[in-house]
Design a protein around this motif. Structure first.
Motif, PDB file in Angstrom:
ATOM      1  N   GLY A  98     -27.208  35.734   9.262  1.00 38.67           N
ATOM      2  CA  GLY A  98     -27.266  37.193   9.126  1.00 38.67           C
ATOM      3  C   GLY A  98     -26.618  37.645   7.830  1.00 38.67           C
ATOM      4  O   GLY A  98     -26.244  36.832   6.976  1.00 38.67           O
ATOM      5  N   ALA A  99     -26.462  38.958   7.707  1.00 38.54           N
ATOM      6  CA  ALA A  99     -25.879  39.513   6.486  1.00 38.54           C
ATOM      7  C   ALA A  99     -24.465  38.987   6.268  1.00 38.54           C
ATOM      8  O   ALA A  99     -23.988  38.888   5.138  1.00 38.54           O
ATOM      9  CB  ALA A  99     -25.866  41.033   6.553  1.00 38.54           C
ATOM     10  N   VAL A 118     -22.998  30.525   3.573  1.00 39.70           N
ATOM     11  CA  VAL A 118     -24.261  31.022   3.036  1.00 39.70           C
ATOM     12  C   VAL A 118     -25.446  30.343   3.729  1.00 39.70           C
ATOM     13  O   VAL A 118     -26.451  30.967   4.019  1.00 39.70           O
ATOM     14  CB  VAL A 118     -24.307  30.778   1.509  1.00 39.70           C
ATOM     15  CG1 VAL A 118     -25.736  30.794   0.994  1.00 39.70           C
ATOM     16  CG2 VAL A 118     -23.480  31.822   0.782  1.00 39.70           C
ATOM     17  N   ARG A 126     -28.156  46.840   9.498  1.00 44.02           N
ATOM     18  CA  ARG A 126     -29.075  47.085  10.604  1.00 44.02           C
ATOM     19  C   ARG A 126     -28.667  48.329  11.400  1.00 44.02           C
ATOM     20  O   ARG A 126     -29.490  49.064  11.918  1.00 44.02           O
ATOM     21  CB  ARG A 126     -29.100  45.836  11.502  1.00 44.02           C
ATOM     22  CG  ARG A 126     -30.323  45.637  12.330  1.00 44.02           C
ATOM     23  CD  ARG A 126     -31.529  45.179  11.514  1.00 44.02           C
ATOM     24  NE  ARG A 126     -31.373  43.848  10.948  1.00 44.02           N
ATOM     25  CZ  ARG A 126     -31.753  42.735  11.573  1.00 44.02           C
ATOM     26  NH1 ARG A 126     -32.272  42.786  12.773  1.00 44.02           N
ATOM     27  NH2 ARG A 126     -31.621  41.565  10.996  1.00 44.02           N
ATOM     28  N   PRO A 159     -24.302  35.871   3.430  1.00 41.47           N
ATOM     29  CA  PRO A 159     -24.038  36.141   2.016  1.00 41.47           C
ATOM     30  C   PRO A 159     -22.752  36.934   1.795  1.00 41.47           C
ATOM     31  O   PRO A 159     -22.103  36.754   0.755  1.00 41.47           O
ATOM     32  CB  PRO A 159     -25.264  36.933   1.552  1.00 41.47           C
ATOM     33  CG  PRO A 159     -26.037  37.281   2.771  1.00 41.47           C
ATOM     34  CD  PRO A 159     -25.647  36.304   3.837  1.00 41.47           C
ATOM     35  N   MET A 197     -19.608  44.353  -4.108  1.00 41.90           N
ATOM     36  CA  MET A 197     -20.738  44.177  -5.021  1.00 41.90           C
ATOM     37  C   MET A 197     -21.979  43.685  -4.288  1.00 41.90           C
ATOM     38  O   MET A 197     -23.086  44.179  -4.486  1.00 41.90           O
ATOM     39  CB  MET A 197     -20.351  43.141  -6.058  1.00 41.90           C
ATOM     40  CG  MET A 197     -20.620  43.515  -7.477  1.00 41.90           C
ATOM     41  SD  MET A 197     -20.203  42.070  -8.454  1.00 41.90           S
ATOM     42  CE  MET A 197     -21.154  40.796  -7.643  1.00 41.90           C
ATOM     43  N   ARG A 198     -21.789  42.693  -3.436  1.00 40.35           N
ATOM     44  CA  ARG A 198     -22.912  42.089  -2.730  1.00 40.35           C
ATOM     45  C   ARG A 198     -23.582  43.091  -1.795  1.00 40.35           C
ATOM     46  O   ARG A 198     -24.780  43.250  -1.772  1.00 40.35           O
ATOM     47  CB  ARG A 198     -22.433  40.849  -1.956  1.00 40.35           C
ATOM     48  CG  ARG A 198     -23.436  40.212  -1.040  1.00 40.35           C
ATOM     49  CD  ARG A 198     -24.516  39.431  -1.768  1.00 40.35           C
ATOM     50  NE  ARG A 198     -23.965  38.461  -2.681  1.00 40.35           N
ATOM     51  CZ  ARG A 198     -24.370  38.339  -3.947  1.00 40.35           C
ATOM     52  NH1 ARG A 198     -25.317  39.113  -4.411  1.00 40.35           N
ATOM     53  NH2 ARG A 198     -23.827  37.452  -4.743  1.00 40.35           N
ATOM     54  N   GLY A 199     -22.750  43.787  -0.999  1.00 37.87           N
ATOM     55  CA  GLY A 199     -23.313  44.654   0.034  1.00 37.87           C
ATOM     56  C   GLY A 199     -23.571  46.075  -0.448  1.00 37.87           C
ATOM     57  O   GLY A 199     -24.246  46.840   0.219  1.00 37.87           O
ATOM     58  N   LYS A 200     -23.053  46.410  -1.616  1.00 37.92           N
ATOM     59  CA  LYS A 200     -23.184  47.752  -2.181  1.00 37.92           C
ATOM     60  C   LYS A 200     -22.758  48.827  -1.166  1.00 37.92           C
ATOM     61  O   LYS A 200     -23.353  49.912  -1.100  1.00 37.92           O
ATOM     62  CB  LYS A 200     -24.611  48.003  -2.660  1.00 37.92           C
ATOM     63  CG  LYS A 200     -25.062  46.983  -3.712  1.00 37.92           C
ATOM     64  CD  LYS A 200     -26.405  47.341  -4.298  1.00 37.92           C
ATOM     65  CE  LYS A 200     -26.860  46.288  -5.302  1.00 37.92           C
ATOM     66  NZ  LYS A 200     -27.474  45.103  -4.676  1.00 37.92           N
ATOM     67  N   GLY A 224     -19.856  34.599   2.606  1.00 38.88           N
ATOM     68  CA  GLY A 224     -20.074  33.529   1.621  1.00 38.88           C
ATOM     69  C   GLY A 224     -19.547  33.966   0.264  1.00 38.88           C
ATOM     70  O   GLY A 224     -18.774  33.263  -0.389  1.00 38.88           O
ATOM     71  N   THR A 225     -19.943  35.166  -0.149  1.00 39.59           N
ATOM     72  CA  THR A 225     -19.476  35.690  -1.433  1.00 39.59           C
ATOM     73  C   THR A 225     -17.957  35.846  -1.431  1.00 39.59           C
ATOM     74  O   THR A 225     -17.281  35.501  -2.401  1.00 39.59           O
ATOM     75  CB  THR A 225     -20.137  37.048  -1.712  1.00 39.59           C
ATOM     76  OG1 THR A 225     -21.553  36.862  -1.719  1.00 39.59           O
ATOM     77  CG2 THR A 225     -19.696  37.617  -3.042  1.00 39.59           C
TER      78      THR A 225
END
Lengths: 835, 216
Positions: B78-79, B73, B178, B82, B119-122, B85-86
């Protein structure tokens, strides 16, 4: 205020956007910028942990708006949110608005005191003005878009002449006038202070500009009625905003009515004096009850002379208080004290008192008290709020004169923890309060620059002054909530409000604790320059507080406390015990003892200083001491004895000429010889320096540097003397600004002169502890900064973030700047670009 | 058959090596449709993880995974920061206090991790993201487990499914991240996130199936 957090992949982008927003909304909006990774090469990216910290650092119960750029910024922010407690989470809104426009709009709206929803709406509509300007159809015709005025804006610039600036009443007239023109969008900016613009239609917004007498404001109007609105405002300004130009009545000091009711509405607003939040029972500070003797006297003339002398002493005290209190307090200070001074000369008091002494052969105290009681009662009986307040003024002045007549008083000590409520506190009163019991201090009178206020800050006690006489209606034990940073006081606050504040206080405490934990270590710049951070103290107890705050020593030990409020001078043994105790409390760290700095503003009955028209240019400090060598040597011998055991240094205040310095130095040598002759231990060497406060000494620093061991620049007085502006006079107070390039120029020269001869130069005075001043002073070559203890952790943190070798540019630009405001702006940038 | 704590550490280290080797490859993939930082970001993150590992070597597997997640994290940028990390924090929550993992433990952990990423990235399957490798892998592992396959076989199935998922992303148009800014132009390129996810599961299969010393 709603806080704003700007999140970007790029730390520089986030900071840039924050800078723009601050420039627009002023420095008061809680705003945090976060971006990049916390790694040595600061790669682009976002870090949920850093974002969480940024949100926590500005979190407000009013809410937080977070603006992000894209991609991981969103994911990381969401992740950060999940790590925050649920009750905070629900007040944090992630906003999709464009970063720069959104941040500006949100910051401005927040500054107006808008709700979270309003700030969000404003941010989301932030593209509308830009679209309109580019001639594009805005994405939606929201309320924000509708508010954007058509047509070019008209501007009007004017100087505010009102004695008290745009305070409540004139500000209200301005807002009412602007509000009559629905077809005009009117904004107001305080040009002098660089605050705003804000909507001229909101009283709170206008109030936040803090417009003072002599400042320039810019009124901008746009829309169909722009011209008419400006014309009306110009008329209002010509009419002095409806203010009759007379001293403000003391009744005006109360912004909110002092009715003791619960909740926000019943809050009192005063002058913020010392930051911090306190919640506790009111402890009414009872001035000592004077037993007034009544007896017949034989020599009425002597009795009358005694009364006159007491009145003169009182006048000097009030003038001193006026000077101290009015320093940069924009509002009421002068008027209060002027009224008090008038009473001293009032025939309505003097006449009856004289008659009682000469005709009835009554003693002075009883005669005076009778006159005071009768005038006070007469005012009390009047059916007029304004005049009734005068009764309290008469009683105040009367009591003060009576105290002088009976030679001092001892205030009732605080016996239970709580918030001290008083009419006003003298420095001695404040110093006598038990620090373990004082949770906060609220006074009806006084201002943020009084000696009592400086003391409160030194002690780290939250304090609010100038709350108005209504404060005194608060009953003993009433629960008070106070915010020393904003000047708000709530008697019997609602539970939710109190809980909010207590939470904030805890957050503040933990931030402070962290800074404090880091404060014990020395302050070394990134490139390895060590700056000695020392404390200013005024009592033995202060020494311990200084140590706890991380002071590396004491750069200024004011010894006036030893001398004030007593009938006879302290003897050598007493002084020795005090200096020794302070030095011992520092556990081996050095202490610089400043010899007595008293003058007409600090009356000492045994020195017969007498009032002077201009005490700051008069017979004071080392000038007095050199004229009273035997008195002076008592202090010098006490210092020499303390220096035999501890790392004590000594310095002389108010030195203007080499002759004065040499005389003082020689007296010190005599004191040393006398001490040795008595068989007492003396130090092998005693570092001896001078305060640089007088421009003459600053300009001749090279000559002094050849003889002294060090300089300590007293920026408060140096600034007043350099700018020839007394801080107690509101008409010129703004000139006496230590950030003025002329002052900085002298400070730099003094440091250079010292270094040229291998000596060191420090700065003591409030300026040294000003976070914005720290980079400037380090850049100018100052070796030691001495400040009030609570300022130390922050100052150390700032020093550690500085790159001393790269401050040359800042200093060069500051010295080349034209105004103090320009210098402040430069310093602000420097502090910010050194995150 | 279980996965020991040491085996978990070996997996993380192996993946760090894989990322180091494939850094430029991932960056190249990302250059086509993103901001050309996926390889470098993941490499920086896992190098940071390698320095952190010794500090938690004697802790339970849950702590180990959470430490990996928190480190990512703060260091990936970059994306993927998270997101991975998640993933690891969720693995950690599912394995709190454990010193070894059974097949069921790993399945539960992987499911938690994949759900966390979704969940994080939907992101939905087909959006051309790492989810397109992870979801098929989870499905394959579950299927193998239901048919009583041994752990090494199940891990293999999962890695293969991830690879299929990864390859499938190539013709798609990106709808998240992106790459979605490129629209149609993102078609014809393999998704870098799905690629690193495949490499992650492949490293697990390689480490845990081949090193019988750690998997017993």
């Amino acid at each position: 205020m709603v806080a704003i957090v700007i999140v970007s992949h790029s730390a520089r982008l986030a900071q840039g956007a924050a800078e723009l927003a601050r420039g627009m909304a002023g420095p008061d909006v809680p705003l945090a910028a976060v971006g990049g990774l916390d790694l040595p090469d600061q790669p682009l990216g976002t870090d949920a942990a850093l974002i969480q910290k940024a949100i926590e650092s500005v979190y407000q119960p009013d809410g937080v708006v977070v603006l992000m750029d894209l991609g991981s910024a969103i994911l990381s922010t969401e992740m950060a949110l999940e790590a925050l407690p649920p009750e905070q989470r629900e007040r944090i809104a992630l906003c999709e608005a464009p970063l720069v426009e959104g941040a500006l709009a949100a910051a401005v709206q927040s500054r107006l005191g808008a709700s979270l929803a309003q700030v969000l709406a404003e941010a989301r509509g932030a593209l509308a003005p830009k679209a309109a300007q580019l001639g594009l159809v805005p994405p939606d015709q929201s309320a924000v878009t509708a508010a954007v005025p058509a047509g070019p804006a008209l501007t009007l610039e004017l100087a505010v002449r009102n004695r008290l600036g745009l305070h409540a009443r004139p500000a209200a007239r301005l807002v009412q006038t602007a509000g009559q023109f629905a077809g005009a969008d009117v904004h107001l900016r305080n040009v002098t202070a660089g605050r705003g613009p804000v909507s001229a239609k909101s009283i709170n917004a206008v109030a936040t500009l803090g417009v003072r007498q002599g400042q320039i404001v810019e009124i901008t109007a746009a829309g169909l009625e722009a011209e008419a609105a400006l014309a009306a405002l110009q008329r209002l300004a010509d009419d002095n905003f409806g203010d009759v130009d007379e001293p403000a009545p003391p009744a005006e000091r109360v912004v909110a009515r002092p009715t003791v009711t619960s909740g926000e509405a019943g809050s009192l607003l005063g002058l913020p004096v010392s930051p911090g939040i306190a919640l506790g029972p009111a402890r009414l500070f009872q001035p000592a009850v004077l037993a007034i003797p009544t007896h017949r006297i034989d020599n009425p003339q002597a009795e009358w002379d005694r009364l006159l002398a007491a009145l003169e002493r009182t006048r000097a005290q009030i003038q001193a208080a006026r000077t101290a209190v009015a320093q940069r307090t924009d509002r009421y200070a002068a008027a209060i004290f002027d009224a008090h001074l008038l009473f001293l000369d009032d025939e309505a008091l003097r006449g009856p008192a004289r008659a009682a002494i000469f005709d009835e052969r009554l003693n002075a105290a009883a005669a005076w008290q009778r006159a005071v009681d009768s005038v006070s009662a007469a005012y009390q009986a009047l059916d007029d709020d304004y005049l009734r307040v005068r009764a309290a003024d008469v009683a105040d002045v009367g009591r003060q004169a009576l105290l002088n007549l009976s030679n001092g008083h001892s205030p009732a000590p605080l016996t239970q923890a709580g918030i001290v409520v008083a009419g006003d506190l003298s420095p001695a009163d404040m110093a006598a309060l038990d620090p373990s019991l004082v949770m906060g201090v609220c006074t009806a009178y006084g201002g943020p620059t009084s000696h009592a206020a400086i003391l409160a800050r030194t002690l780290g006690v939250p304090a609010v002054a100038g709350l108005g006489p209504g404060l005194l209606a608060v009953a003993e034990g009433t629960v008070l909530l106070m915010d020393g940073a904003t000047g708000q006081v709530w008697p019997e606050p609602a539970a939710a409000l109190a809980a909010d504040y207590v939470r904030r206080a805890e957050a503040e405490r933990s931030t402070k604790a962290a800074a404090l934990a880091a404060s014990a270590a020395p302050a070394v710049t990134r490139d390895g320059r060590r700056i000695e951070i020392a404390a200013n103290i005024g009592s033995v107890a202060d020494a311990q507080a200084a140590l706890a705050a991380g002071a590396e020593g004491v750069g200024l030990f004011r010894t006036e406390f030893v001398f004030l409020d007593r009938r006879a001078a302290p003897d050598e043994e007493e002084q020795y015990a005090i200096y020794r105790a302070a030095a011992a409390g520092l556990e081996g760290r050095p202490v610089i003892i400043r010899t007595l700095d008293a003058g007409g503003d600090k009356p000492l009955p045994y020195l017969d200083l007498g009032p002077e028209a201009n005490p700051f240019l008069g017979w004071r400090a080392v000038r007095v001491c050199l004229d009273r060598p035997e008195f002076f040597k008592v202090q010098l011998r006490a210092i020499v004895r303390a220096a035999a055991e501890f790392p004590v240094r000594v310095m002389f205040p108010m030195v203007a000429t080499l002759g004065e310095w040499r005389q003082a130095r020689d007296l010190l040598a005599e004191a040393r010889a006398e001490t040795a002759a008595r068989g007492l231990p003396v130090p092998a060497s005693l570092e001896t320096g001078i305060m640089i406060e007088i421009p003459a000494a600053a300009l001749r620093a090279k000559q002094f540097a050849a003889e002294v061991d060090f300089f300590s620049i007293g920026t408060n007085d140096l600034t007043q003397y350099v700018m020839a502006a007394e801080r107690g006079n509101p008409r010129v107070a703004a000139l006496a600004d230590s950030f003025h390039p002329a002052v900085l120029d002298l400070i730099g020269r003094v440091a250079q002169a010292a270094h040229g001869l291998g000596k060191w130069a420090g700065v003591c005075g409030e300026f040294a502890g000003d976070p914005l001043a720290v980079p400037l002073l380090v850049g100018l070559g100052i070796d030691e900064l001495s400040m009030s203890a609570p300022a130390i952790p922050r100052a150390k943190a700032i020093v550690r973030d500085l790159e001393a070798g790269r401050l040359g540019d800042l200093v060069e630009r500051a010295l080349a700047a034209e105004t103090a405001a320009d210098v402040r702006a430069l310093a602000r940038q420097a502090v910010r670009s050194n995150p | 058959m279980t996965i020991s704590r040491d085996a978990v550490v070996d997996w993380i280290k192996a993946f760090a090596d894989v990322i180091a080797v494939n850094k430029d490859y991932l960056t190249e993939l990302d250059a086509a449709i993103g901001d050309a930082d996926h390889g470098a970001n993941m490499h920086r993150g896992f190098q940071a993880v390698l320095t952190k590992l010794p500090t938690v070597a004697d802790k339970d597997i849950g702590t180990l995974f959470k430490t990996v997640g928190m480190t990512l994290v703060s260091t990936v940028g970059g994306a993927a920061g998270p997101l991975y990390g998640t993933f690891f924090i969720q693995l950690g929550s599912a394995t709190t206090g454990k010193l070894e993992l059974t097949m069921a433990d790993w399945q539960a952990a992987l499911e938690a991790g994949v759900n966390g990423v979704v969940m994080r990235g939907k992101a939905n399957p087909g959006d051309k993201t790492m989810v397109d490798a992870l979801i098929p892998a989870l499905g394959a592992f579950k299927a193998a487990s239901a048919s009583n396959a041994a752990l090494p076989a199940a891990l293999r199935d999962a890695a293969q499914a991830a690879e299929q998922g990864m390859l499938a992303t190539t013709p798609w148009v990106a709808r998240k991240g992106r790459a979605s800014y490129l629209g149609e132009r993102s078609a014809g390129h393999q998704d870098p996130g799905a690629t690193s996810s495949h490499l992650l599961l492949k490293a697990a299969a390689d480490t845990w199936a081949d090193n019988s010393g750690n998997v017993g």
